[in-house]
Design an enzyme around this catalytic site. Structure first.
Site, PDB file in Angstrom:
ATOM      1  N   THR A   1       4.654   1.043  -4.740  1.00 26.54           N
ATOM      2  CA  THR A   1       4.230  -0.331  -5.003  1.00 26.54           C
ATOM      3  C   THR A   1       4.252  -0.677  -6.485  1.00 26.54           C
ATOM      4  O   THR A   1       4.494  -1.829  -6.850  1.00 26.54           O
ATOM      5  CB  THR A   1       2.841  -0.600  -4.386  1.00 26.54           C
ATOM      6  OG1 THR A   1       2.923  -0.384  -2.969  1.00 26.54           O
ATOM      7  CG2 THR A   1       2.369  -2.016  -4.631  1.00 26.54           C
TER       8      THR A   1
ATOM      9  N   LEU B   1       0.815  -1.215   0.000  1.00 26.97           N
ATOM     10  CA  LEU B   1       0.000   0.000   0.000  1.00 26.97           C
ATOM     11  C   LEU B   1       0.849   1.265   0.000  1.00 26.97           C
ATOM     12  O   LEU B   1       0.515   2.261   0.625  1.00 26.97           O
ATOM     13  CB  LEU B   1      -0.928  -0.008   1.229  1.00 26.97           C
ATOM     14  CG  LEU B   1      -1.819  -1.248   1.359  1.00 26.97           C
ATOM     15  CD1 LEU B   1      -2.578  -1.227   2.669  1.00 26.97           C
ATOM     16  CD2 LEU B   1      -2.764  -1.361   0.178  1.00 26.97           C
ATOM     17  N   CYS B   2       1.929   1.234  -0.737  1.00 32.95           N
ATOM     18  CA  CYS B   2       2.895   2.327  -0.766  1.00 32.95           C
ATOM     19  C   CYS B   2       2.842   3.035  -2.117  1.00 32.95           C
ATOM     20  O   CYS B   2       2.463   2.437  -3.126  1.00 32.95           O
ATOM     21  CB  CYS B   2       4.291   1.730  -0.540  1.00 32.95           C
ATOM     22  SG  CYS B   2       5.664   2.884  -0.646  1.00 32.95           S
ATOM     23  N   GLY B   3       3.253   4.269  -2.150  1.00 38.34           N
ATOM     24  CA  GLY B   3       3.330   4.999  -3.407  1.00 38.34           C
ATOM     25  C   GLY B   3       4.340   4.412  -4.378  1.00 38.34           C
ATOM     26  O   GLY B   3       4.295   4.704  -5.568  1.00 38.34           O
TER      27      GLY B   3
END
Length: 162
Positions: A45, A41-43
Site C-alpha cells: 500500500t 490493507l496490503c504490504g
C-alpha cells in the site's frame, strides 16, 4: 455479434469512479496511463506515495495514474467511502480512482478481461499496466516493481506524448 476484446485498445473501457460518476478511459486517450489495481490493507500500500509522485511529476506531460481498488486478494476496505477517506487522509491522492472493482476471475472488469487477453493477469495487488497514448499495453509489471523504480520511470518516459 462477437466482440474480440484483444482487438480493442484499453481506452475503450470505462469504470465506476470512486466518488461517483464514470471514469472513461476514452477521455484519457492521447495520454500515457498507468492503471494499477490497489488495496488499502496490503504490504504494498505504501506504493500509493510513489504513484502520486509519478502523477505529479508527469501529469503536465500527458500522463495519468488510475487506481483500481480491488478486494480480490482480501485486503481492501469494506466500501468506496472508506477507500476514498483512507487514500485522502493517508496519501493525499489526486489521481483518478475507480470504485472497488473485481480484477480477476469470471467477474473481472472488462478492462482486466482485456488484459487477460493480452496475456497479463494481476496475481496480487499493485500490478501496473502501462498504456501508450493510443491505449495499447506497453508493459505489465508486478507488485514488486516500485512506481519510482528505474524500470517504471524508463517505461513511462518512453511513452509520454511528444
Amino acid at each position: 455479434m462477437f466482440l474480440c476484446l484483444s482487438a480493442l485498445p484499453a481506452s475503450a473501457f470505462e469504470f465506476d469512479a470512486l466518488e461517483g460518476g464514470t471514469l472513461d478511459l476514452t477521455d484519457l486517450r492521447g495520454q500515457a496511463v498507468l492503471v494499477v489495481n490497489t488495496a488499502s490493507l496490503c504490504g504494498f500500500t505504501d506504493q500509493y506515495a510513489g504513484l502520486q509522485t509519478l502523477h505529479e511529476r508527469y501529469g503536465d506531460r500527458g500522463f495519468t495514474v488510475v487506481g483500481v481498488p480491488s478486494d480480490d486478494f482480501r485486503q481492501e476496505l469494506s466500501d468506496d467511502a472508506a477507500v476514498a477517506e483512507f487514500c485522502e487522509v493517508n496519501y493525499g491522492l489526486t489521481f483518478p480512482m475507480t470504485a472497488i472493482t473485481p480484477v480477476t476471475g469470471d467477474d473481472a472488469h472488462p478492462f482486466y478481461a482485456w488484459l487477460a487477453d493480452q496475456g497479463e493477469r494481476p496475481r496480487w495487488n499493485f500490478n501496473k499496466a502501462l498504456l501508450d497514448p493510443e491505449g495499447q499495453l506497453v508493459t505489465f509489471e508486478g507488485s514488486s516493481t516500485r512506481p519510482l523504480s528505474r524500470k517504471m520511470i524508463s517505461a513511462i518516459e518512453g511513452v509520454l506524448p511528444e
